[in-house]
Design an enzyme around this catalytic site. Structure first.
Site, PDB file in Angstrom:
ATOM      1  N   ARG A 281       0.824  -1.220   0.000  1.00 26.11           N
ATOM      2  CA  ARG A 281       0.000   0.000   0.000  1.00 26.11           C
ATOM      3  C   ARG A 281       0.859   1.271   0.000  1.00 26.11           C
ATOM      4  NH1 ARG A 281      -3.269  -3.486  -0.610  1.00 26.11           N
ATOM      5  NH2 ARG A 281      -5.444  -3.479   0.075  1.00 26.11           N
TER       6      ARG A 281
ATOM      7  N   SER B  36     -10.688  -0.223   3.020  1.00 28.19           N
ATOM      8  CA  SER B  36      -9.939  -0.375   4.273  1.00 28.19           C
ATOM      9  C   SER B  36      -9.501   1.001   4.767  1.00 28.19           C
ATOM     10  CB  SER B  36      -8.683  -1.212   4.043  1.00 28.19           C
ATOM     11  OG  SER B  36      -9.021  -2.481   3.569  1.00 28.19           O
TER      12      SER B  36
ATOM     13  N   GLU C 129      -4.944   4.128   6.128  1.00 34.18           N
ATOM     14  CA  GLU C 129      -4.638   3.857   4.725  1.00 34.18           C
ATOM     15  C   GLU C 129      -5.223   4.967   3.850  1.00 34.18           C
ATOM     16  OE1 GLU C 129      -4.628   2.274   0.963  1.00 34.18           O
ATOM     17  OE2 GLU C 129      -6.435   1.505   1.910  1.00 34.18           O
TER      18      GLU C 129
HETATM   19  N1  EPU Z   1     -10.551 -10.265  10.242  1.00 24.22           N
HETATM   20  C1  EPU Z   1     -11.255 -10.332  11.419  1.00 24.22           C
HETATM   21  N2  EPU Z   1     -12.274  -9.430  11.605  1.00 24.22           N
HETATM   22  C2  EPU Z   1     -12.617  -8.513  10.683  1.00 24.22           C
HETATM   23  C3  EPU Z   1     -11.907  -8.449   9.480  1.00 24.22           C
HETATM   24  C4  EPU Z   1     -10.867  -9.347   9.282  1.00 24.22           C
HETATM   25  O1  EPU Z   1     -10.997 -11.136  12.282  1.00 24.22           O
HETATM   26  O2  EPU Z   1     -13.560  -7.743  10.932  1.00 24.22           O
HETATM   27  C5  EPU Z   1      -9.455 -11.238  10.037  1.00 24.22           C
HETATM   28  C6  EPU Z   1      -9.957 -12.578   9.564  1.00 24.22           C
HETATM   29  O3  EPU Z   1      -9.173 -13.561  10.176  1.00 24.22           O
HETATM   30  C7  EPU Z   1      -9.607 -12.621   8.089  1.00 24.22           C
HETATM   31  C8  EPU Z   1      -8.364 -11.753   8.049  1.00 24.22           C
HETATM   32  O4  EPU Z   1      -8.563 -10.770   9.068  1.00 24.22           O
HETATM   33  O5  EPU Z   1      -9.366 -13.917   7.666  1.00 24.22           O
HETATM   34  C9  EPU Z   1      -8.187 -11.046   6.723  1.00 24.22           C
HETATM   35  O6  EPU Z   1      -9.382 -10.362   6.385  1.00 24.22           O
HETATM   36  P1  EPU Z   1      -9.764 -10.033   4.876  1.00 24.22           P
HETATM   37  O7  EPU Z   1      -9.568 -11.214   4.024  1.00 24.22           O
HETATM   38  O8  EPU Z   1     -11.113  -9.410   4.862  1.00 24.22           O
HETATM   39  O9  EPU Z   1      -8.653  -9.004   4.444  1.00 24.22           O
HETATM   40  P2  EPU Z   1      -7.996  -7.758   5.168  1.00 24.22           P
HETATM   41  O10 EPU Z   1      -6.592  -8.067   5.479  1.00 24.22           O
HETATM   42  O11 EPU Z   1      -8.849  -7.264   6.275  1.00 24.22           O
HETATM   43  C10 EPU Z   1      -7.033  -6.801   2.923  1.00 24.22           C
HETATM   44  C11 EPU Z   1      -7.052  -5.534   2.138  1.00 24.22           C
HETATM   45  C12 EPU Z   1      -8.370  -5.366   1.399  1.00 24.22           C
HETATM   46  C13 EPU Z   1      -8.549  -6.563   0.468  1.00 24.22           C
HETATM   47  C14 EPU Z   1      -8.530  -7.839   1.322  1.00 24.22           C
HETATM   48  C15 EPU Z   1      -8.638  -9.100   0.478  1.00 24.22           C
HETATM   49  C16 EPU Z   1      -5.611  -3.987   3.342  1.00 24.22           C
HETATM   50  C17 EPU Z   1      -5.527  -2.748   4.163  1.00 24.22           C
HETATM   51  N3  EPU Z   1      -6.844  -4.388   3.017  1.00 24.22           N
HETATM   52  O12 EPU Z   1      -8.016  -6.689   3.942  1.00 24.22           O
HETATM   53  O13 EPU Z   1      -8.283  -4.202   0.604  1.00 24.22           O
HETATM   54  O14 EPU Z   1      -9.768  -6.477  -0.234  1.00 24.22           O
HETATM   55  O15 EPU Z   1      -7.280  -7.897   2.047  1.00 24.22           O
HETATM   56  O16 EPU Z   1      -7.444  -9.324  -0.159  1.00 24.22           O
HETATM   57  O17 EPU Z   1      -4.578  -4.572   3.012  1.00 24.22           O
HETATM   58  C18 EPU Z   1      -8.726  -1.875   0.565  1.00 24.22           C
HETATM   59  O18 EPU Z   1      -7.507  -1.702   0.531  1.00 24.22           O
HETATM   60  O19 EPU Z   1      -9.531  -0.905   0.554  1.00 24.22           O
HETATM   61  C19 EPU Z   1      -9.250  -3.225   0.668  1.00 24.22           C
HETATM   62  C20 EPU Z   1     -10.560  -3.463   0.824  1.00 24.22           C
END
Ligand code: EPU
Length: 342
Positions: A168, A240, A336
């Site tokens: 990012r 995010s 972010e």
């Molecule tokens: N999780 C929780 N609670 C929550 C959200 C997430 O426990 O409310 C944990 C879960 O274990 C889940 C893990 O976090 O398995 C990862 O969650 P998720 O797959 O939703 O991905 P993220 O790391 O929260 C990132 C990106 C997203 C992207 C997703 C999917 C960043 C800041 N965000 O989110 O990007 O869509 O991965 O690849 O890296 C964005 O940048 O705007 C965005 C939406």
């Protein structure tokens, strides 16, 4: 469409948080030469701060007025510029809608960005924050970035290697922050792509659709995103709100002793990325609402505007979240979204 200059222009419809902010001066342009002509005719621009707006899907406005200049590039066009045995090189205008571009690539079997389907924004914004999702980052498909450099006052082409991409992050968020307006991006896409299916439910979702191909991956990503992420046309948000923090391995090891369920991902450099969404959820914020500002019920990493939240209210909520994650886990969350304050 020609260029257009406005005063006291409202950006309400140009940010996905749905926050009203007016700017003193606003200039949008469809062709690169129009920006140069604008600087010639409006030399006062140097007296004002400026920022660039694409589709406003990663911005938070703090105040209701910005005494400065907002520049909005609308350069369009998607053109194949060359190809070799393995790759095709496509130049896309910074004003093109990102997901329309992904759809075009998938329809033509140009691989590499199918996992990045359905991310709101314009092509010109994607290199700035090196968008990423489902195990793929756009940096791996960017050959070069073209735009106007305010330091040299010239158009320049920067190769992908020189964009200093990171999680990012890029040159455009650091050394060239506010100094480089992206007008086009040249992508290098694969004719015989290796698909990335290791993230979360992507493999099972794609298998349900049959053949392993870019089209089925794109459809799976769209369905997963629709189920987890709020539609900004209905509920204001900027995706995010925070980055997933990156911490030392030793620290993650210590944290795991107390919080064994903490999701962690090893980075290539040995450090560890932890899920901000998980940290925020553990602090009890998921689904929380304070006036019209809240934390999305299905994804704690997303702050939402239920209607009339001000930029300040959203910012205040994010401060409280940062403080509580710090108190509980000794991890400093970083925003972010790009916060625009006077
Ligand atoms: N999780 C929780 N609670 C929550 C959200 C997430 O426990 O409310 C944990 C879960 O274990 C889940 C893990 O976090 O398995 C990862 O969650 P998720 O797959 O939703 O991905 P993220 O790391 O929260 C990132 C990106 C997203 C992207 C997703 C999917 C960043 C800041 N965000 O989110 O990007 O869509 O991965 O690849 O890296 C964005 O940048 O705007 C965005 C939406």
């Amino acid at each position: 469409m020609a260029s257009s200059f406005k005063e006291n222009h409202s950006l309400l419809k140009q940010n996905t948080f749905g926050i009203e902010m007016k700017c003193h001066y606003y200039f949008e342009f469809t062709r690169e030469q129009e920006l140069l002509a604008f600087f010639d005719s409006f030399s006062d621009y140097k007296k004002y701060p400026h920022f660039f707006i694409g589709s406003g899907s990663n911005l938070l406005f703090l105040n209701d007025y910005w005494d400065g200049l907002v520049l909005h590039p609308l350069v369009d066009g998607i053109n194949k510029i060359s190809e070799d045995k393995d790759h095709v090189y496509i130049k896309a205008g910074g004003g093109e809608n990102w997901d329309d571009f992904v759809s075009y690539c998938v329809a033509n079997n140009y691989g590499g960005i199918e996992n990045l389907s359905y991310i709101p924004g314009k092509v010109g914004s994607v290199p700035v924050q090196n968008i990423g999702a489902y195990g793929v980052e756009v940096k791996d498909s960017i050959f070069a970035v073209e735009g106007f450099n305010f330091n040299s006052m010239q158009y320049e082409k920067i190769s992908g290697q020189n964009c200093l991409f990171n999680y990012r992050d890029s040159l455009f968020k650091n050394k060239l922050k506010g100094r480089f307006i992206v007008t086009s991006v040249i992508f290098r896409l694969d004719k015989n792509p290796v698909f990335h299916l290791d993230y979360g439910q992507l493999k099972t979702e794609t298998a349900k659709r049959g053949k392993l191909c870019a089209k089925n991956i794109r459809e799976s990503v769209i369905s997963i995103r629709k189920s987890k992420l709020p539609d900004y046309n209905v509920t204001g948000n900027a995706g995010s709100f925070f980055k997933n923090p990156i911490i030392d391995y030793e620290k993650s090891f210590e944290l795991k002793k107390n919080f064994s369920k903490l999701p962690v991902y090893k980075m290539d450099d040995g450090r560890v990325k932890v899920s901000a969404g998980w940290l925020i959820e553990q602090c009890g914020w998921k689904g929380y609402r304070e006036g019209d500002a809240g934390v999305y019920k299905n994804q704690a990493l997303i702050i939402v505007n239920y209607g009339n939240a001000s930029g300040h209210q959203i910012y205040e909520l994010s401060e409280k979240i940062i403080n509580s994650v710090m108190d509980r886990f000794s991890i400093k969350l970083e925003r972010e979204v790009n916060v625009i304050k006077n």
